[in-house]
Enzyme design. Structure first.
Site, short mmCIF file in Angstrom:
data_model
loop_
_atom_site.label_atom_id
_atom_site.label_comp_id
_atom_site.label_asym_id
_atom_site.label_seq_id
_atom_site.Cartn_x
_atom_site.Cartn_y
_atom_site.Cartn_z
N HIS A 219 0.83 -1.20 0.00
CA HIS A 219 0.00 0.00 0.00
C HIS A 219 0.87 1.26 0.00
CE1 HIS A 219 -3.73 2.25 1.25
NE2 HIS A 219 -2.82 3.07 1.74
N GLU A 220 1.80 1.34 0.95
CA GLU A 220 2.61 2.56 1.08
C GLU A 220 3.57 2.73 -0.10
OE1 GLU A 220 1.81 4.81 3.02
OE2 GLU A 220 0.44 3.64 4.28
N HIS B 60 1.84 4.51 -2.83
CA HIS B 60 1.93 5.96 -2.64
C HIS B 60 3.31 6.48 -3.06
CE1 HIS B 60 -1.87 6.50 -0.68
NE2 HIS B 60 -1.56 5.81 0.41
N HIS C 289 3.74 6.62 -6.75
CA HIS C 289 2.91 7.71 -7.27
C HIS C 289 3.68 9.04 -7.11
CE1 HIS C 289 -1.46 9.51 -7.34
NE2 HIS C 289 -0.75 9.85 -8.39
#
Length: 597
Positions: free
Chosen positions: A388-389, A392, A395
């Protein structure tokens, strides 16, 4: 699980190297002085922007100062998050925060000035100065806020209040991360140990129900004791938001929160309504959990324990990283090679240590690199948190690489898509690799629980925020009793009759830091729904779709979030993405039911 007693015990390769921002404190102090000195330069523009050249000079100075200030703030925030008890880091962050307020005050004249110009005048300025083209979109976007911007004096006054208005959130953060102690509990081996948040998550999965109950009650005890203080901070935050919304002439606090992303109110309301209309599969899942655990009543501390025994195993950080890289291969070689390098370059702070901020996050620092905070625990949940992180982080990396500073930042609305796509790809990979029935059941169970936490729980939180803000706007009281009643009722509505509503349940609102960022959590749910669509198409849509998705990751804030998502085929202005997500949840529960027959 690695239990480090201090940061000095953690291997350096698993820590951030903050020298990537500043080599030493002398560099930080030098840059602080530069920003401090520039405040008067910015103030000098007030009343002195008469031409396109003046406007360009102000905007260039503003961006220059922002580029100097952002590393200052990030450096001390990252330091403090590594140990929230560090008084020196607290002092540095206080200094940076005060400097931020001073900058905000110095700039406060600009928006009222800009909006006092006729749009034709602004467009003439832009045509006269080619370099103003860089700022054109941002300048014209400001006109959308015209009716919500106050006079110069009023804006300056609000800027001066910035630090005071942030107090409720800061107070809760200090209570939650630095002051709250959970006491001692019995661990899996029957020993008395100090309860930490990381250990709490682990104990909630323990097969011994007595261990789970003791940890659950110990975890909630300090929150119950502080319920009135926390109610005061939360009520203060909500009332601040309601008052500011009114001052700025927004119809409601919700509409103020949605305005920046240009998200219609109906998107938020439809999310809640559609979820509640299709809540039956979640009730069915809770009933099945109760049955499989052989319980007369399903308590909240029974919701994380595995329903499939003998499959769970420890996953080291290195193994987790390699598994993640394999799972994300549909994103292409460039994505994978860059992601692999983040581990080697020390972009990640991995382990829980005393005083370290709880949870996980990514902070993307333009011109430097992403910084990812974890509290890794060598389990499946930590593997998903990692994926998940790093979504980020990638991105941030792609947007910073492809966008100029002015449009490199991205909305939280799209941020949660990038992170959750990785989680969905990960679970699809693990399910495709599983050959044993019990392993498949275990992974399905995990996916259902992940779906519940990332989608249903966040929608419930979103409804809590909507109700409490509406009460504030109506001038009705907000206190611990009011919060308890609302939270308890919502917990019943979303979870169904199978879940026992014990004493601690109604205090759930006391421990949610996201409530201090109003109307933030719904984006987890819309992000999850969008991610399900995108991940399925990455797996089956070929290179063309992969290219579309990477373009989305490279887009920063170059368009409004809903428009950026449309480029991947997701249209959240209609019901389809939410309905598709709820349909997939129903199918997952049905598949899990069949495997357990």
């Amino acid at each position: 699980m690695n239990a480090y007693k201090s940061r000095q015990d953690v291997p350096s390769e698993h820590t951030w190297d903050l020298r990537d921002i500043f080599g030493d404190m002398e560099e930080w102090e030098d840059q602080f002085k530069k920003v401090e000195a520039s405040i008067d330069e910015i103030r000098a523009f007030q009343g002195n922007i008469h031409s396109s050249g003046d406007l360009l000079a102000y905007l260039k100075k503003g961006e220059e100062v922002s580029s100097l200030f952002q590393p200052l703030y990030a450096y001390c925030r990252l330091q403090l998050d590594l140990d929230t008890r560090d008084s020196e880091a607290q002092s540095l962050l206080d200094r940076a925060s005060r400097l931020s307020v001073q900058l905000s005050e110095a700039r406060s004249f600009f928006m009222p000035f800009l909006l006092s110009l006729e749009e034709e005048t602004l467009k003439r300025f832009i045509s006269e100065q080619e370099s103003l083209g860089y700022f054109e979109e941002s300048l014209l976007e400001s006109y959308r806020y015209r009716q919500h911007v106050l006079t110069g004096e009023q804006e300056e006054l609000l800027s001066k209040l910035g630090e005071a208005l942030a107090v409720p959130g800061k107070t809760f953060n200090m209570m939650n991360n630095a002051d709250i102690k959970f006491g001692d509990v019995t661990d899996q081996d029957g020993r008395k140990v100090e309860l930490t948040r990381g250990m709490y998550s682990k104990l909630m999965e323990d097969e011994n129900r007595g261990v789970r109950k003791e940890a659950y009650q110990a975890y909630y005890q300090p929150y119950k004791q502080l319920k009135n203080s926390i109610a005061s901070t939360l009520a203060g935050n909500i009332k601040n938001n309601a008052v500011l919304s009114k001052i700025r002439k927004y119809p409601t606090s919700l509409e103020k929160a949605l305005f920046g992303d240009k998200v219609p109110k109906i998107v938020y309301e439809n999310l809640i309504e559609s979820t509640k209309n299709h809540i039956a599969p979640l009730h069915s899942y809770n009933a099945l959990r109760k049955e499989l655990l052989g319980l007369d009543t399903l308590a909240p501390y029974d919701q994380s324990v595995d329903l499939v025994k003998g499959v769970k195993r420890e996953i080291s950080f290195d193994e987790a990283y390699e598994t993640m890289l394999k799972a994300l291969s549909p994103l292409g070689d460039d994505y994978i090679e860059n992601l692999r390098s983040f581990k080697e370059k020390r972009y990640i702070d991995v382990w829980e240590t005393p005083g370290k901020r709880s949870g996980a996050y990514n902070l993307g620092l333009y011109g430097v690199h992403p910084f990812v905070l974890l509290n890794h625990r060598n389990d499946l949940n930590s593997l998903f948190t990692l994926a998940h992180e790093m979504g980020h982080a990638m991105h941030s990396y792609y947007s910073s690489k492809q966008q100029p500073r002015i449009s490199a930042g991205y909305s939280i609305f799209v941020a949660e898509v990038a992170s959750t796509v990785n989680e969905v790809l990960l679970i699809r990979h693990l399910l495709s690799e599983s050959k044993e029935k019990d392993l498949k059941k275990y992974l399905l169970n995990h996916f259902i629980d992940q779906f519940k936490g990332t989608f249903f729980t966040q929608v419930m939180f979103a409804e809590f925020e909507k109700i409490t803000h509406e009460l504030a706007e109506e001038g009705k009281p907000l206190n611990a009793e009011v919060f308890n009643d609302i939270y308890e009722k919502l917990t019943k509505d979303y979870n169904g009759e199978s879940l026992e509503i014990c004493e601690e349940v109604k205090y759930g609102w006391t421990r949610i830091p996201h409530f201090y960022r109003p109307f933030y959590v719904y984006k987890y749910a819309t992000g999850f729904a969008s991610a399900l669509y995108i991940a399925d198409h990455l797996l089956h849509g070929g290179e063309g779709f992969q290219k579309d998705y990477l373009t989305f990751l490279q887009s920063g804030s170059s368009d409004y979030p809903l428009e950026l998502l449309k480029k991947t085929g997701v249209d959240l202005s209609g019901p389809d993405p939410i309905d598709n997500a709820l349909k997939q949840f129903k199918e997952l529960v049905e598949e899990f039911l069949k495997l357990n027959e």
